[in-house]
Motif scaffolding. Structure first.
Motif, PDB file in Angstrom:
ATOM      1  N   UNK A   1     -14.716-104.365  -2.755  1.00  0.00           N
ATOM      2  CA  UNK A   1     -14.397-104.011  -4.118  1.00  0.00           C
ATOM      3  C   UNK A   1     -14.773-104.738  -5.113  1.00  0.00           C
ATOM      4  N   UNK A   2     -14.115-106.131  -4.816  1.00  0.00           N
ATOM      5  CA  UNK A   2     -14.174-107.029  -6.089  1.00  0.00           C
ATOM      6  C   UNK A   2     -15.904-107.193  -6.106  1.00  0.00           C
ATOM      7  N   UNK A   3     -16.492-107.500  -4.969  1.00  0.00           N
ATOM      8  CA  UNK A   3     -18.155-107.668  -5.151  1.00  0.00           C
ATOM      9  C   UNK A   3     -18.701-106.570  -5.823  1.00  0.00           C
ATOM     10  N   UNK A   4     -18.331-105.420  -5.667  1.00  0.00           N
ATOM     11  CA  UNK A   4     -18.828-104.355  -6.170  1.00  0.00           C
ATOM     12  C   UNK A   4     -18.843-104.440  -7.864  1.00  0.00           C
ATOM     13  N   UNK A   5     -17.640-104.481  -8.216  1.00  0.00           N
ATOM     14  CA  UNK A   5     -17.372-104.903  -9.661  1.00  0.00           C
ATOM     15  C   UNK A   5     -17.935-105.988 -10.499  1.00  0.00           C
ATOM     16  N   UNK A   6     -18.002-107.169  -9.517  1.00  0.00           N
ATOM     17  CA  UNK A   6     -18.893-108.397 -10.143  1.00  0.00           C
ATOM     18  C   UNK A   6     -20.345-107.846 -10.476  1.00  0.00           C
TER      19      UNK A   6
ATOM     20  N   UNK B   1     -24.778-105.099 -15.574  1.00  0.00           N
ATOM     21  CA  UNK B   1     -24.663-104.591 -17.357  1.00  0.00           C
ATOM     22  C   UNK B   1     -25.142-105.923 -18.249  1.00  0.00           C
ATOM     23  N   UNK B   2     -24.687-107.233 -17.745  1.00  0.00           N
ATOM     24  CA  UNK B   2     -25.341-108.248 -18.580  1.00  0.00           C
ATOM     25  C   UNK B   2     -26.502-108.456 -18.746  1.00  0.00           C
ATOM     26  N   UNK B   3     -27.276-108.344 -17.460  1.00  0.00           N
ATOM     27  CA  UNK B   3     -28.869-108.250 -17.526  1.00  0.00           C
ATOM     28  C   UNK B   3     -29.411-107.359 -18.398  1.00  0.00           C
ATOM     29  N   UNK B   4     -28.876-105.945 -18.485  1.00  0.00           N
ATOM     30  CA  UNK B   4     -29.323-105.027 -19.098  1.00  0.00           C
ATOM     31  C   UNK B   4     -29.221-105.341 -20.572  1.00  0.00           C
TER      32      UNK B   4
END
Length: 268
Positions: free
Chosen positions: A175-180, A186-189
């Motif tokens: 779950x933590x990996x999915x959030x990261x 989002x940052x790349x977008x």
């Protein structure tokens, strides 16, 4: 007639003592053997009539009192694990009544509440509770249970579960990996969107430069005016129409007679 089942402990026992029977009453018993292959057939029925108290003990020595009780468990402890509370104990060193099961009770405030339902088998000495809440103080005690009676409660132990949240709801590594990964995407977008906007603005500015060249705009009075006049020698002068008809030639401003230059309209 209603039959009741009594468990024989330990499993290799060849006898059992039944307590709390009514004096001068007929009881019937049957024995059922059980193994890992399943249940066998019941034995033949055996009937027996209990004696009166006077037959067992002289009348002058008869006293009323509680039935024998199992001994409570000892060395009760509780520790907090990653997502549960572990309650552990040890069987009593000596007990008159055989122990059939253990019953765990807990409370925060108020009355004691059974934690293990019908109880735990007599060969179990620990229990992991996974639904406890954080931010609370829990108190635990354990009782030994015989066939018909229960022991006195063990010593009471307590534990504080710390900050408020619920056991079992910590995020796993996946779950933590999915959030990261989501935050990175989002940052790349956002970065790509900013670069596209800057590219479009720069392209628009270049298109305007190519379209209008070095034409200078001095105000609304210039719109619709003649863009150039040609003099009699064939020279071309740039004319900016103002109220006083003062043209701009190169970097110099001079009074020019409109008749000296022939107007030449430059398309926009």
């Amino acid at each position: 007639m209603e039959w009741q089942t009594l468990r024989v402990v330990p499993d290799d026992s060849l006898s059992i003592t039944v307590y709390n029977l009514t004096p001068v009453t007929r009881y019937q018993f049957m024995v059922l053997s059980r193994s890992h292959l399943g249940d066998e057939h019941f034995s033949k029925q055996v009937s027996v009539v209990t004696r009166s108290r006077s037959e067992l003990i002289p009348v002058e020595r008869v006293t009323k009192g509680p039935s024998p009780l199992p001994s409570p468990p000892v060395n009760v402890t509780v520790v907090q694990l990653h997502n549960s509370l572990r309650i552990s104990w040890r069987p009593p060193n000596h007990t008159v009544v055989p122990i059939v099961s253990y019953m765990i009770e807990y409370r925060t405030v108020g009355q004691w509440v059974p934690l293990t339902g019908d109880g735990l088998s007599s060969d179990v000495t620990l229990y992991d509770w996974r639904t406890a809440s954080r931010g609370a103080v829990y108190y635990f005690r354990i009782l030994s249970k015989g066939q018909t009676t229960s022991s006195q409660p063990s010593e009471v132990v307590s534990i504080s579960t710390g900050s408020s949240s619920v056991f079992g709801r910590r995020m796993s590594s996946s779950v933590i990996g999915a959030i990261v990964a989501t935050l990175f995407l989002l940052l790349v977008t956002v970065i790509v969107a900013v670069l596209i906007i800057k590219f479009c603005l720069r392209r628009k500015k270049q298109d305007n430069t190519i379209r209008y060249g070095n034409v200078k705009y001095f105000g609304p009075n210039q719109v619709g005016a003649n863009r150039a006049l040609q003099n009699s020698e064939g020279n071309t002068c740039e004319l900016i129409v103002d109220n006083d008809l003062t043209p701009v030639v190169g970097n110099h401003v001079e009074k020019t007679d409109p008749t000296d230059c022939q107007a030449k309209e430059t398309p926009i």
